[in-house]
Design an enzyme around this catalytic site. Structure first.
Site, PDB file in Angstrom:
ATOM      1  N   TYR A  17       0.161  10.220 -11.390  1.00  0.00           N
ATOM      2  CA  TYR A  17      -0.044   9.323 -10.406  1.00  0.00           C
ATOM      3  C   TYR A  17      -0.906   8.104 -11.090  1.00  0.00           C
ATOM      4  O   TYR A  17      -0.755   6.932 -10.718  1.00  0.00           O
ATOM      5  CB  TYR A  17      -1.055   9.827  -9.086  1.00  0.00           C
ATOM      6  CG  TYR A  17      -1.382   9.131  -8.290  1.00  0.00           C
ATOM      7  CD1 TYR A  17      -0.780   8.406  -7.005  1.00  0.00           C
ATOM      8  CD2 TYR A  17      -2.907   8.981  -8.307  1.00  0.00           C
ATOM      9  CE1 TYR A  17      -1.556   7.814  -6.216  1.00  0.00           C
ATOM     10  CE2 TYR A  17      -3.641   7.912  -7.548  1.00  0.00           C
ATOM     11  CZ  TYR A  17      -2.713   7.411  -6.476  1.00  0.00           C
ATOM     12  OH  TYR A  17      -3.484   6.727  -5.503  1.00  0.00           O
ATOM     13  N   LEU A  44       0.794  -1.351  -0.074  1.00  0.00           N
ATOM     14  CA  LEU A  44      -0.179  -0.124  -0.136  1.00  0.00           C
ATOM     15  C   LEU A  44       0.686   1.301   0.134  1.00  0.00           C
ATOM     16  O   LEU A  44       0.080   2.414  -0.260  1.00  0.00           O
ATOM     17  CB  LEU A  44      -0.893  -0.102   1.196  1.00  0.00           C
ATOM     18  CG  LEU A  44      -2.075  -0.946   1.192  1.00  0.00           C
ATOM     19  CD1 LEU A  44      -1.762  -2.451   1.806  1.00  0.00           C
ATOM     20  CD2 LEU A  44      -3.220  -0.499   2.115  1.00  0.00           C
TER      21      LEU A  44
HETATM   22  N1  LIG Z   1      -7.421   6.791   0.097  1.00  0.00           N
HETATM   23  C1  LIG Z   1      -7.993   6.797  -0.710  1.00  0.00           C
HETATM   24  O1  LIG Z   1      -8.802   7.215  -1.318  1.00  0.00           O
HETATM   25  C2  LIG Z   1      -7.113   5.581  -2.160  1.00  0.00           C
HETATM   26  C3  LIG Z   1      -7.590   5.691  -3.387  1.00  0.00           C
HETATM   27  C4  LIG Z   1      -7.042   4.683  -4.226  1.00  0.00           C
HETATM   28  C5  LIG Z   1      -5.893   4.296  -3.849  1.00  0.00           C
HETATM   29  N2  LIG Z   1      -5.247   4.392  -2.679  1.00  0.00           N
HETATM   30  C6  LIG Z   1      -4.002   3.794  -2.596  1.00  0.00           C
HETATM   31  O2  LIG Z   1      -4.036   2.881  -1.162  1.00  0.00           O
HETATM   32  C7  LIG Z   1      -2.768   3.170  -0.684  1.00  0.00           C
HETATM   33  C8  LIG Z   1      -2.808   3.790   0.751  1.00  0.00           C
HETATM   34  O3  LIG Z   1      -3.178   5.024   0.668  1.00  0.00           O
HETATM   35  P1  LIG Z   1      -3.790   5.800   2.019  1.00  0.00           P
HETATM   36  O4  LIG Z   1      -5.068   6.607   1.588  1.00  0.00           O
HETATM   37  O5  LIG Z   1      -3.888   5.027   3.218  1.00  0.00           O
HETATM   38  O6  LIG Z   1      -2.682   6.856   2.079  1.00  0.00           O
HETATM   39  P2  LIG Z   1      -1.550   7.331   3.317  1.00  0.00           P
HETATM   40  O7  LIG Z   1      -0.632   8.552   2.842  1.00  0.00           O
HETATM   41  O8  LIG Z   1      -2.587   7.396   4.414  1.00  0.00           O
HETATM   42  O9  LIG Z   1      -0.729   5.856   3.232  1.00  0.00           O
HETATM   43  C9  LIG Z   1       0.415   5.654   2.444  1.00  0.00           C
HETATM   44  C10 LIG Z   1       1.565   5.472   3.539  1.00  0.00           C
HETATM   45  O10 LIG Z   1       2.855   5.051   2.727  1.00  0.00           O
HETATM   46  C11 LIG Z   1       3.904   5.221   3.449  1.00  0.00           C
HETATM   47  N3  LIG Z   1       4.758   5.671   2.199  1.00  0.00           N
HETATM   48  C12 LIG Z   1       4.875   6.786   1.514  1.00  0.00           C
HETATM   49  N4  LIG Z   1       6.072   6.595   0.646  1.00  0.00           N
HETATM   50  C13 LIG Z   1       6.773   5.667   1.109  1.00  0.00           C
HETATM   51  C14 LIG Z   1       7.857   5.085   0.766  1.00  0.00           C
HETATM   52  N5  LIG Z   1       8.667   5.512  -0.182  1.00  0.00           N
HETATM   53  N6  LIG Z   1       8.502   4.023   1.430  1.00  0.00           N
HETATM   54  C15 LIG Z   1       7.595   3.466   2.625  1.00  0.00           C
HETATM   55  N7  LIG Z   1       6.260   3.893   2.931  1.00  0.00           N
HETATM   56  C16 LIG Z   1       5.851   5.059   2.253  1.00  0.00           C
HETATM   57  C17 LIG Z   1       3.319   6.923   4.108  1.00  0.00           C
HETATM   58  O11 LIG Z   1       4.343   7.100   5.106  1.00  0.00           O
HETATM   59  C18 LIG Z   1       1.816   6.325   4.522  1.00  0.00           C
HETATM   60  O12 LIG Z   1       1.867   5.752   5.622  1.00  0.00           O
HETATM   61  C19 LIG Z   1      -1.917   3.896  -1.500  1.00  0.00           C
HETATM   62  O13 LIG Z   1      -1.210   3.204  -2.360  1.00  0.00           O
HETATM   63  C20 LIG Z   1      -2.819   4.738  -2.306  1.00  0.00           C
HETATM   64  O14 LIG Z   1      -2.459   5.103  -3.829  1.00  0.00           O
HETATM   65  C21 LIG Z   1      -6.040   5.305  -1.809  1.00  0.00           C
END
Ligand SMILES: NC(=O)c1ccc[n+]([C@@H]2O[C@H](COP(=O)([O-])OP(=O)(O)OC[C@H]3O[C@@H](n4cnc5c(N)ncnc54)[C@H](O)[C@@H]3O)[C@@H](O)[C@H]2O)c1
Length: 322
Positions: free
Chosen positions: A154, A79
Site C-alpha cells: 500500500y 480519493l
Molecule cells: N483515513 C486515513 O487515515 C487515510 C490516511 C492516509 C490516506 N488516506 C487515503 O484517503 C483516501 C480515502 O480514504 P478513506 O479513509 O476515506 O477510506 P474509505 O474506504 O472510506 O474510502 C475509499 C472509497 O473508495 C472506494 N473505492 C475503493 N476501491 C474503489 C474502486 N476500485 N473504484 C471506485 N471506488 C473505489 C470505496 O468504496 C470507498 O468509498 C484513500 O485514498 C486513502 O488511501 C486515508
C-alpha cells in the site's frame, strides 16, 4: 467549478463532497461502493439543485475513463483506493490494480478530457517508511531518501504514483497536487472490522468505549501516530483546487500521540474507565510516525484548526447520536 470526486461515498470523500457543494461547486461523485456507504451521500443527494450527481463505477474500468471524458471536470479529486494495509500485503496485485492502475486510468482520461488538475491522495503514514527518530517530524523532501522505504505494498502504491504525477505534469501538462495524509479521524469513519485498519483506531476505540466494551492495544501502546481531523483534511483538498501545483504536501498535525495516550483521552471523554487489553504487536506497524505540515502552511495556506480535544469530542458525539 465542476469537480469530480472519486471515493465519494467513503469516509473522507463524502465529507469533501458536502463541503464542495456548500461552497457552490458542481460535484460528480464516483465510487464502486466496495467499502463506501451510499448513506454517506444522503446530504449531498438532497442538495436538490442538480449540483450533485453520483455514478457507481470502478476506477480501473473504461466506464470510469469514459465518464471523465464525457463530463470534462475541471479538477479531479482522487480519493478512491484500496485502503487496507494488511490486504495489500496479502494481495499486492489487487492493491496495485486499484491504487496504481486505477490512478493511471484517471490521469490518462484527465489528459484526454482537458481536465486542468488532479489532486491525488497519498499517505503520510506509509510513503516514508519507518523514519529515524532524528528525522521526525518527517518532511516531504525525505520521500526519495534511500532510507524512506515503504513497509507495505500500500505504501509503495501511494509512493509510485508520485512518479506518474510528475510524468503527466511534465509530459502532458496535467497539473497535480499530492496530499500525504496522516491518520485521519472523525464522524462517519467506519472500522473495516473489529480489529480494523490501523488508521481507524479512533473510530474503533470510541465505538467500543461507547458500547461499554474494553479495547485491545497491540504492542506496548507506546507507538505514536499523527492524528488529523477530517474537516481539516477536507479544507486541504479544497485549497488544492487552486494552489499547491506540482507539489507533494503533508497534511497532518505535526504532533505525536501514543496509542496509550489516545486510549486515556478517549476513555476520559466517553466515561468508559475499563483498562485496555494488550496483545502482541502486529507485524509491519511503525513505531513512530509524525509528519511535518510546514509546507502545507506555506503552499496551501493550510493549518489544522481542530485540536484533538475538540475533534475527539465531535467524533464521539456523532457516534453516540448514531
Ligand atoms: N483515513 C486515513 O487515515 C487515510 C490516511 C492516509 C490516506 N488516506 C487515503 O484517503 C483516501 C480515502 O480514504 P478513506 O479513509 O476515506 O477510506 P474509505 O474506504 O472510506 O474510502 C475509499 C472509497 O473508495 C472506494 N473505492 C475503493 N476501491 C474503489 C474502486 N476500485 N473504484 C471506485 N471506488 C473505489 C470505496 O468504496 C470507498 O468509498 C484513500 O485514498 C486513502 O488511501 C486515508
Amino acid at each position: 467549478m465542476r469537480v469530480l470526486v472519486t471515493g465519494a461515498a467513503g469516509f473522507i470523500g463524502s465529507h469533501l463532497v458536502d463541503r464542495l457543494l456548500a461552497e457552490g461547486a458542481e460535484v460528480i461523485g464516483v465510487d464502486d461502493l466496495s467499502s463506501g456507504a451510499p448513506g454517506n451521500l444522503s446530504g449531498a443527494r438532497s442538495a436538490g439543485d442538480g449540483a450533485f450527481t453520483f455514478q457507481q463505477a470502478n476506477v480501473t474500468t473504461p466506464a470510469m475513463s469514459e465518464l471523465i471524458v464525457a463530463t470534462k471536470p475541471e479538477v479531479i479529486l482522487h480519493l478512491a483506493a484500496q485502503v487496507d494495509v494488511r490486504k495489500s500485503v496479502a494481495d499486492p496485485v489487487h492493491d496495485a490494480m486499484v491504487n496504481v492502475i486505477g490512478t493511471l486510468n484517471i490521469l490518462k482520461a484527465a489528459t484526454e478530457s482537458g481536465t486542468r488538475k488532479v489532486t491525488f491522495t497519498s499517505s503520510g503514514g506509509c510513503i516514508y517508511g519507518e523514519p529515524e527518530p532524528s528525522r521526525l517530524p518527517v518532511s516531504e523532501d525525505q520521500v526519495y531518501w534511500p532510507a524512506s522505504v515503504p513497509e507495505s505494498p500500500y505504501g509503495v502504491s501511494k509512493k509510485v504514483v508520485l512518479e506518474y504525477l510528475r510524468y503527466f505534469e511534465l509530459g502532458k501538462g496535467l497539473d497535480y497536487t499530492a496530499l500525504a495524509l496522516s491518520n485521519v479521524y472523525g464522524p462517519r469513519q467506519e472500522p473495516a472490522s473489529e480489529v480494523g485498519l490501523e488508521g481507524q483506531v479512533v473510530a474503533i476505540f470510541s465505538r467500543r468505549m461507547l458500547e461499554g466494551k474494553s479495547c485491545t492495544i497491540y504492542g506496548d501502546g507506546e507507538q505514536t501516530r499523527d492524528f488529523v481531523y477530517v474537516g481539516d483534511v477536507v479544507s486541504a483538498f479544497v485549497a488544492s483546487l487552486r494552489q499547491g501545483s506540482g507539489e507533494l504536501i503533508n497534511i497532518g498535525s505535526g504532533s505525536e500521540l501514543s496509542v496509550n495516550e489516545l486510549h486515556a483521552k478517549l476513555s476520559e471523554l466517553t466515561g468508559n474507565r475499563l483498562e485496555a487489553d494488550y496483545s502482541p504487536a502486529r507485524p509491519g506497524e511503525l513505531r513512530r510516525i509524525v509528519i511535518d505540515p510546514t509546507k502545507a502552511a506555506a503552499v496551501l495556506g493550510w493549518k489544522p484548526s481542530v485540536g484533538l480535544e475538540e475533534g475527539f469530542e465531535q467524533t464521539i458525539e456523532s457516534f453516540r447520536s448514531n
